[in-house]
Every structure is written in structure tokens, then in C-alpha cells.
Design a protein around this motif. Structure first.
Motif, PDB file in Angstrom:
ATOM      1  N   LEU A 165       0.827  -1.204   0.000  1.00 35.19           N
ATOM      2  CA  LEU A 165       0.000   0.000   0.000  1.00 35.19           C
ATOM      3  C   LEU A 165       0.862   1.255   0.000  1.00 35.19           C
ATOM      4  O   LEU A 165       0.548   2.235  -0.680  1.00 35.19           O
ATOM      5  CB  LEU A 165      -0.930  -0.013   1.217  1.00 35.19           C
ATOM      6  CG  LEU A 165      -1.968  -1.137   1.267  1.00 35.19           C
ATOM      7  CD1 LEU A 165      -2.746  -1.078   2.573  1.00 35.19           C
ATOM      8  CD2 LEU A 165      -2.917  -1.035   0.076  1.00 35.19           C
ATOM      9  N   VAL A 260      -8.599  10.415   1.077  1.00 34.66           N
ATOM     10  CA  VAL A 260      -8.660   8.971   0.827  1.00 34.66           C
ATOM     11  C   VAL A 260      -7.438   8.278   1.423  1.00 34.66           C
ATOM     12  O   VAL A 260      -7.547   7.237   2.082  1.00 34.66           O
ATOM     13  CB  VAL A 260      -8.757   8.693  -0.685  1.00 34.66           C
ATOM     14  CG1 VAL A 260      -8.607   7.201  -0.972  1.00 34.66           C
ATOM     15  CG2 VAL A 260     -10.092   9.191  -1.226  1.00 34.66           C
ATOM     16  N   PHE A 261      -6.246   8.844   1.208  1.00 26.35           N
ATOM     17  CA  PHE A 261      -5.028   8.243   1.747  1.00 26.35           C
ATOM     18  C   PHE A 261      -5.044   8.239   3.282  1.00 26.35           C
ATOM     19  O   PHE A 261      -4.656   7.253   3.917  1.00 26.35           O
ATOM     20  CB  PHE A 261      -3.797   9.003   1.253  1.00 26.35           C
ATOM     21  CG  PHE A 261      -3.406   8.667  -0.156  1.00 26.35           C
ATOM     22  CD1 PHE A 261      -3.796   7.474  -0.749  1.00 26.35           C
ATOM     23  CD2 PHE A 261      -2.661   9.553  -0.915  1.00 26.35           C
ATOM     24  CE1 PHE A 261      -3.441   7.160  -2.055  1.00 26.35           C
ATOM     25  CE2 PHE A 261      -2.296   9.256  -2.220  1.00 26.35           C
ATOM     26  CZ  PHE A 261      -2.690   8.057  -2.784  1.00 26.35           C
ATOM     27  N   GLY A 264      -7.372   5.545   4.487  1.00 21.50           N
ATOM     28  CA  GLY A 264      -6.752   4.228   4.382  1.00 21.50           C
ATOM     29  C   GLY A 264      -5.737   3.992   5.472  1.00 21.50           C
ATOM     30  O   GLY A 264      -5.678   2.902   6.071  1.00 21.50           O
ATOM     31  N   ILE A 267      -7.496   3.272   8.725  1.00 22.87           N
ATOM     32  CA  ILE A 267      -8.016   1.901   8.813  1.00 22.87           C
ATOM     33  C   ILE A 267      -6.907   0.933   9.192  1.00 22.87           C
ATOM     34  O   ILE A 267      -7.066   0.086  10.082  1.00 22.87           O
ATOM     35  CB  ILE A 267      -8.661   1.495   7.473  1.00 22.87           C
ATOM     36  CG1 ILE A 267      -9.938   2.310   7.231  1.00 22.87           C
ATOM     37  CG2 ILE A 267      -8.978   0.005   7.453  1.00 22.87           C
ATOM     38  CD1 ILE A 267     -10.530   2.127   5.854  1.00 22.87           C
TER      39      ILE A 267
END
Length: 473
Positions: A165, A260-261, A264, A267
Motif C-alpha cells: 500500500l 482517501v489516503f 486508508g 483503517i
């Protein structure tokens, strides 16, 4: 290999390597040659300065002969072996050392040690002691991305391995800041030259070639979207937007990409906090659910404000309030009771809220440096076209301006985009993913001199280890 295994460090097994005392040296020679066992030491300062040039002989050598022959490599290997032998636990006629081994290497190690009458016994890990961390290397692509994480620090054994990722995020951020199809193509070519090791000066960077080539591909994609090919030359059409014509839109998209990054990373961070300390830590940590609620609430408020949706602003405020409450509980539990604890927890909550906004705003640099790259390209192209229109000898000057200008723009922007993408990766993303550092797996490895046929000679010595090294046993 399943995705669960790929998304975590290599599984480790606590073991004891056991053998009759009389074959302790032979067992250690095989352990050192295998290079897959991290052996415990009695004290942290007991480790020798292991030399990368050291080696061992299967049969115990005469140290005096080695010294006279100038075999410093073999002497260094014997010193290392002696240090590990001194750490062995000896009971009656049995010697043993404890350590860590990757589970994938257990079968091969057991077979290897059986040749000298030794064995590998899985044992329970000590309570409160985390295994060392070894990330999956895989092929060139994964190995290159793993290096990005290891440069930041050692992944704790309980955490998720974010190498894949992290690598994808890096090349996308780089591409957005370095959006030029021509410059990206040069990077791709450079990456494959690094892979081939030609010219030789690039051979030392072989491991980084997937990173360079991947960043170049991302730059090509964004260059096509921006309509940039060595600047606004018109060679490729604008498929999405021209950065200098729509800077506000580009800035808004950069914030969206950043959100968005960050989501992520939040999470992954939540999963890590759960694996490290269970649900209490996962819920209350700023890099867990609490931080995620702050980010989600801020996003809802921004969307509500832009869309004129009052109810969405209220929902966002409530979500943020829930995040603040969870974070405050976590900070208060760590700070302790009393006025000092309340004050400390309040300050830390305020800092956590401010940091969410600051981290998000930091991603505007994706647009800012993309605009800078486009501006440099336009300056070079405008200078080139003006000189070209003048005709005559100035046309040669136009070619020089175009080439030199693009070389300077390429070098400057590649450096800036590379550094800024790394900064965003480490400060904005990894700060959420990791809450601490792990301990790297450091197996003992000393190669053994081979015979003329290339085989390692296995011997069973009847001399105690102390006598072999010139000491009383």
C-alpha cells in the motif's frame, strides 16, 4: 501465499536448538551457515562485532595456524562461534540455545541439523517478549516497496505490513506532482537501465528500479491527464485539466486524494492498534477509531458546507464529538487522574483535532508542486517558441533552451516530488499506521568454507568447545 500472510510480517517460531555437548561446535557451524536463526544472548553486550568477511571451517581449526596464515576471516568466525557457544545452556551432556526462526525455515533447518545429531525444538515464547520482525521480500517490486517501509523503521511484529500500500501511494503522489508524459517516459527508461545495470554506475541502484519505473508510469498517466509532454507542447491533448488553467480544481482534487489516503492509513492504524492492545486501544487511539471519527466528521462538515446541507454539518459535528470523547478517554487513561491528568488529556485532544486538519491540508502540496512543474514547463516552452519564431540562428538557441530547460526542470522537479512524496508518506500516513517500533530479525550468518566439490564437511568432534578455542573447557 494468502493475502493474510502477505499483509503481515513473516511468522516467527521460538525454538531451542539442542545437541549433545560434544557436537556443539558442529551444530553451531551448521546454524551459522544456514543463516536463519537469531540466537539469544545472555546479555546485550555479549554480542561480538560480527564481521561481514568472517567465515568458518567445518572442522575445528588450529587458531595458531590461522594466525600464522593470516586468515583473519576464519579467526573472526571462530570468535563469533565462541561467543555463541558461551551463551549455550549446558545440562549434563546436553547443550541448547534459544532463539527465533521463520516458520517457513523450520523443516529445512531440522533436516540440516539432524546430520550432526542436533535437533530443533519449538518452545513457547516468553510472556511480554515480541518476536523480531522480518518482512516478506518477494520479487523486485515487493522488495523495493519493503525498503520504503524499512527506511522509516521496523514494523512491530503484531502490525500489518503496509509495504504494498505504501509503494502504491508513493508512486501515485509522485505522479501527481511530476505529471509530464515526456519526463515520466525518461524515468521509465532510467528504471529499466537500473534494472539492467547499464551503465555500471546504475548497478548499485538495481533494487530501486521498480520504484523509479513505477513513478515514471504514474507521471506518464498524470501527464496525459494534464496534456503535458515536455511542457504544454500540444503533442498530447488535455484529457482532464490543464493545471495552470484550473488550479482551484486541482487543489480540491489534491485534498480529496489526501482524504482517501488518510482514511486508508487510519483503517490500517486501527487494525494495528487492535492487534497491539485489543479494542480499548483501537477505539481510543488517535490512530484508531477515535482519529477516524475526527477525520470522517471533518469530511462530513466540509461536504455539508459546500452543498448547503445543514443536517450533514450537524451529523459531522456529532461524529467529531464522538471522536473527541473517545480520544479524551484514551488520553486521560494514559495521563492518570487529577488536575494534571485532565489538563494533559485536554491539550492532547486539542492537538489531535488540529493535527487532523493540518495533515489534510498538507496534501495540497500534491497540487502545488504539480502547478510548479507545469509552470516550469510553460516557461521553457514559451522561451523555446519565441526564439523559434525569430528564425535564423535563434532557432538553434531555441533547441538549446528546450533541451537545457527540460533537463533542469526534470532534475529539479524529480528531486522535489520525490522528497515531498516521501514526506507525505512518513509524516501524514505512517504516523497513523505505526505507534511504535519493532525489533528487526537479525539471524546469525557466517558462511562455511566448502570442499573442492562444493559440499560442507560435517564432522563430529570429540573435543569440548573450550579446548577447540584455546580455553579450558
Amino acid at each position: 501465499m494468502g493475502w493474510r500472510e502477505v499483509a503481515a510480517p513473516v511468522r516467527m517460531q521460538r525454538v531451542a536448538v539442542v545437541c549433545p555437548k560434544v557436537v556443539l561446535r558442529d551444530m553451531l557451524v551448521h546454524v551459522a551457515d544456514a543463516g536463519v536463526v537469531e540466537i539469544d544472548r545472555a546479555t546485550s553486550d555479549a554480542s561480538p562485532d560480527e564481521s561481514p568477511d568472517s567465515c568458518l571451517r567445518a572442522a575445528a581449526p588450529d587458531l595458531g595456524d590461522l594466525e600464522r596464515d593470516g586468515r583473519g576471516d576464519l579467526l573472526a568466525g571462530e570468535v563469533e562461534l565462541r561467543s555463541y557457544a558461551d551463551s549455550a545452556v549446558v545440562r549434563d551432556e546436553v547443550a541448547a540455545l534459544a532463539g527465533w526462526v521463520p516458520t517457513t525455515e523450520l523443516t529445512a533447518l531440522t533436516s540440516r541439523l539432524s546430520d550432526v545429531g542436533a535437533g530443533v525444538v519449538p518452545i513457547t515464547a516468553p510472556r511480554g517478549v515480541d518476536p523480531p520482525t522480518l518482512l516478506h521480500r518477494g520479487k523486485d517490486l515487493r522488495r523495493s516497496f519493503t525498503a520504503l517501509v524499512e527506511t522509516y523503521g521496523t514494523v512491530p511484529y503484531a502490525d500489518v505490513d503496509p509495504s504494498a500500500l505504501a509503494g502504491i501511494a508513493y508512486v501515485l503522489m509522485f505522479g501527481m506532482m511530476f505529471g509530464d508524459a515526456g519526463h515520466g517516459a525518461l524515468l521509465v527508461i532510467l528504471g529499466f537501465l537500473m534494472r539492467a545495470g547499464r551503465p555500471r554506475v546504475l548497478a548499485r541502484f538495481h533494487k530501486a528500479w521498480p520504484f523509479v519505473a513505477g513513478s515514471g508510469l504514474a507521471a506518464i498517466v498524470f501527464g496525459l491527464l494534464y496534456g503535458e509532454f515536455f511542457g504544454p507542447t500540444g503533442v498530447v491533448p488535455v484529457l482532464w485539466l490543464a493545471p495552470l488553467d484550473q488550479p482551484v480544481t486541482l487543489m480540491a482534487v489534491a485534498l480529496g486524494v489526501g482524504a482517501v489516503f488518510l482514511a486508508g492509513a487510519q483503517i490500517v492504524g486501527t487494525v494495528n492498534r487492535w492487534r497491539e492492545g485489543g479494542w480499548p486501544l483501537a477505539l481510543s487511539a488517535p490512530s484508531g477509531v477515535a482519529g477516524g471519527a475526527l477525520l470522517a466528521g471533518l469530511g462530513l462538515i466540509v461536504l455539508g458546507a459546500n452543498g448547503g446541507l445543514g443536517w450533514l454539518i450537524v451529523v459531522g459535528a456529532l461524529v467529531m464529538a464522538g471522536g473527541v470523547g473517545l480520544a479524551y478517554i484514551g488520553f486521560l487513561a494514559a495521563a492518570g487522574r487529577g488536575a494534571a491528568g485532565v489538563t494533559q488529556a485536554s491539550v492532547e485532544v486539542f492537538d489531535a483535532v488540529i493535527r487532523v486538519g493540518a495533515n489534510l491540508v498538507s496534501f495540497t502540496r500534491l497540487a502545488a508542486f504539480g502547478l510548479t512543474h507545469a509552470a516550469l514547463g510553460k516557461i521553457v516552452w514559451d522561451g523555446t517558441t519565441e526564439l523559434w519564431r525569430s528564425g535564423g540562428i535563434l532557432m538553434a538557441a531555441a533547441v538549446i533552451v528546450f533541451v537545457v530547460g527540460n533537463v533542469l526542470a526534470f532534475a529539479l522537479e524529480a528531486l522535489v516530488a520525490g522528497v515531498q512524496a516521501l514526506r507525505l508518506e512518513y509524516y501524514e500516513l505512517f504516523s497513523r499506521i505505526f505507534a511504535g517500533q519493532g525489533r528487526p530479525f537479525r539471524p546469525w550468518y557466517v558462511p562455511t568454507e566448502r570442499t573442492g566439490t562444493g559440499e560442507l564437511q560435517s564432522t563430529v568432534s570429540s573435543t569440548p568447545i573450550g579446548a577447540n578455542l584455546g580455553r579450558k573447557p
